[in-house]
Scaffold this active site. Structure first.
Site, PDB file in Angstrom:
ATOM      1  N   ASN A 173       0.808  -1.225   0.000  1.00 18.62           N
ATOM      2  CA  ASN A 173       0.000   0.000   0.000  1.00 18.62           C
ATOM      3  C   ASN A 173       0.844   1.279   0.000  1.00 18.62           C
ATOM      4  OD1 ASN A 173       0.681  -0.823   2.609  1.00 18.62           O
ATOM      5  ND2 ASN A 173      -1.077   0.192   3.528  1.00 18.62           N
ATOM      6  N   GLU A 271       3.895  -3.938  12.537  1.00 20.17           N
ATOM      7  CA  GLU A 271       2.972  -2.832  12.249  1.00 20.17           C
ATOM      8  C   GLU A 271       1.842  -3.464  11.444  1.00 20.17           C
ATOM      9  OE1 GLU A 271       0.921  -0.472  11.023  1.00 20.17           O
ATOM     10  OE2 GLU A 271       2.340   0.640   9.782  1.00 20.17           O
ATOM     11  N   CYS A 305      -3.162   1.231   6.603  1.00 16.18           N
ATOM     12  CA  CYS A 305      -3.327   0.581   7.908  1.00 16.18           C
ATOM     13  C   CYS A 305      -4.016   1.538   8.875  1.00 16.18           C
ATOM     14  CB  CYS A 305      -1.989   0.114   8.446  1.00 16.18           C
ATOM     15  SG  CYS A 305      -0.748   1.400   8.458  1.00 16.18           S
ATOM     16  N   GLU A 482       7.678   3.057  14.892  1.00  7.75           N
ATOM     17  CA  GLU A 482       8.568   3.558  13.856  1.00  7.75           C
ATOM     18  C   GLU A 482       8.472   5.078  13.862  1.00  7.75           C
ATOM     19  OE1 GLU A 482       6.950   0.550  10.731  1.00  7.75           O
ATOM     20  OE2 GLU A 482       9.092   0.905  10.321  1.00  7.75           O
TER      21      GLU A 482
END
Ligand code: NAI
Ligand code: MG
Length: 502
Positions: A173, A271, A305, A482
């Site tokens: 994505n 993640e 996400c 992150e």
């Protein structure tokens, strides 16, 4: 002139529109500073989602290619990258950022073509990638330990060491931006990396690794092996030469990655997905909230996400807000990603079928579909993997559409009467990645921010932030952070040294 109108972009777009493909695309894996063919010689197709057509091939890697790449990264860690001073590492990362900007047109067009990302969004991703290198460039020579007071007879201090060779499993994505946000801090900390991009979007990872070498990165410091998750991803995360895995993708695959990494006691950062709520309070700036909610779910056709995939809205505002939103959703017309349409395609035929399945099941349960609800195509070509911008209204907290990640342009609406109810609805899934809040009440916003279970809370601007702000999930959305200085910690390990002086 906006970036997509730049003559360099226009020439590349014209080439794709005329031929369906682009010349000069990278061939092979990128290992030890150059392109190499897959050990097994196999190739796979990558597709243009806007047309649903293959336009290029790439190397289908396997365990042999992974072994070669990890070997190269291990050698680079022990030799040339270790000998590169932190200041020089910083200069290389700065040059990388500048080169990403200089080559932004090609990077953006390739990303838009391979991922089916609207061209202006692809430019945004190229900008994010450049920012990641710029930001972490400045950190290279500031990673320092502490001296620890003990007593007159002892000296104790800590040293930050690179954790070693790091695997980066990147999804489709945000191929370029996700790779950059993982690779830049790893390199800043002195690690070396092996990247496995998703099998539907392999190309910008190859372009970026080549660019990094041209920016001065020594051979073997950043390697890319393309191929499927099972053939190339699985042997990478279970490889004994890997000390850390950064994985971005689905919960199911993430659990498998964690289990595989456990066999070598390898550190992981996960993640994973989300089902993020956008809480819209009755006192909000309605126009600001409408724009925010629209972008939160329809940007990148909802394949984010952190998409705001649930609207949790105060009852008095509900009817008119949803009607206004539906009107704007209907105005997002599909088109080839390179024409920068209102709505881009979804990434693959498989993803389109998944989204359609979720919506069909919702309809069969009697859920109200306010707008959209079907696969569609680019009217100019009659082709492509598109899904109409969709709103499902009046959902109960336990409805599968509320509980499951759809990863498409499908907004699920939940209505509340009391503020406490808003909080319960917002926190009412297994995911806990992001939460958005729209209100003019400063105190209420921060009270909610305190109680929302999420790695990040956005107030009055969805997706606010940038590379400086830590990002990651709680519960089924994963763990670890992150971005920001926090993002560097994944790639550093502490060594304590304590000595007797007398
Ligand atoms: P996935 O999680 O299987 O794929 C993500 C990456 O993992 C790809 O590079 C893939 O090749 C790799 N991979 C797959 N199996 C692996 C294995 N056994 N070992 C190591 N690497 C492996 O996700 P997929 O199938 O592409 O999409 C399914 C769903 O996952 C989507 O519908 C969406 O809900 C979610 N997803 C979430 C993302 C996020 O940003 N958190 C990104 C992509 C997908
Ligand atoms: Mg593709």
């Amino acid at each position: 002139m906006s970036a997509p109108d730049h003559p360099q972009a226009s020439a590349l777009v014209a080439e794709v529109m005329a031929t369906g493909a682009l010349t000069g695309l990278p061939q092979g894996h990128f290992i030890d500073g150059g392109f190499v063919a897959a050990a097994g010689g196999a190739l796979m197709d990558t597709f243009d989602p806007s047309r649903g057509k293959a336009f290029a091939t790439f190397a289908a890697g396997d365990a042999q290619d992974i072994d070669r790449a990890v070997g190269s990264a291990r050698r680079a860690l022990a030799s040339n990258w270790r000998r590169t001073t932190p200041a020089e590492r910083g200069r290389i990362l700065q040059r990388a950022a500048a080169l990403i900007r200089a080559e932004s047109h090609r990077l953006a067009v390739v990303e838009a073509l391979d991922a089916g990302k609207r061209l202006s969004e692809a430019y945004g991703d190229v900008g994010s990638a450049a920012r990641a290198f710029e930001y972490y460039a400045g950190a290279c020579d500031k990673l320092q330990g502490d001296t620890i007071p003990l007593d007159d007879d002892h000296l104790a201090y800590t040293v930050l060491e690179p954790v070693g060779v790091c695997a980066q499993i990147v999804p489709w994505n945000y191929p370029l931006a996700t790779m950059a946000r993982g690779v830049a801090p790893a390199l800043a900390a002195g690690c070396t990396v092996v990247v496995k991009p998703a099998e539907t979007t392999p190309l910008t990872a190859l372009l970026l690794s080549d660019l990094l070498c041209r920016a001065g990165l020594p051979p073997g410091v950043c390697n890319v092996v393309t191929g499927t998750g099972t053939e190339a991803g699985a042997p990478l995360v279970a490889h004994p030469g890997i000390q850390h895995v950064t994985f971005t993708g689905s919960v199911a695959t993430g659990i498998g990655v964690m289990q595989a990494a456990a066999t070598q006691v390898t550190h992981v950062l996960l993640e994973l997905g989300g089902k993020s709520p956008v809480v819209v309070m009755g006192d909000c700036d309605v126009e600001q909230a409408l724009q925010g909610v629209l972008g939160a779910i329809y940007e990148n056709a909802g394949q984010i996400c952190s998409a705001g995939s649930r609207l949790v809205i105060a009852r008095p505002l509900h009817e008119r807000f949803v009607q206004a939103l539906a009107e704007r959703a209907r105005a997002l017309t599909p088109g080839h990603a390179l024409t920068d349409p209102g709505l881009g395609p979804v990434n693959s035929a498989a993803q389109l079928a998944r989204i359609d399945g979720h919506v069909q099941r919702a309809r069969a349960r009697g859920v109200r579909v306010v707008t959209g609800g079907h696969p569609t195509t680019d009217p100019a070509s009659g082709r492509g993997w598109f899904f109409e911008p969709t709103i499902l209204d009046g959902l109960s907290p336990d409805d599968p559409a509320v509980q499951q990640e759809i990863f498409g342009p499908v907004l699920c609406v939940q209505v509340f009467d009391e503020p406490e109810e808003a909080l319960a609805l917002a926190n009412g899934t297994d995911y806990a990645l992001v939460a958005g809040v729209y209100t003019r009440d400063f105190a209420a916003a921060h009270r909610l921010a305190r109680e929302l279970d999420a790695g990040q809370v956005y107030i009055n601007e969805y997706f606010a932030g940038g590379i400086q702000v830590p990002f990651g999930g709680n519960r089924h959305s994963g763990f670890g952070r992150e971005r920001g200085l926090e993002g560097l910690r994944n790639y550093c390990r502490i060594k304590s040294v304590a000595a007797r002086l007398s």
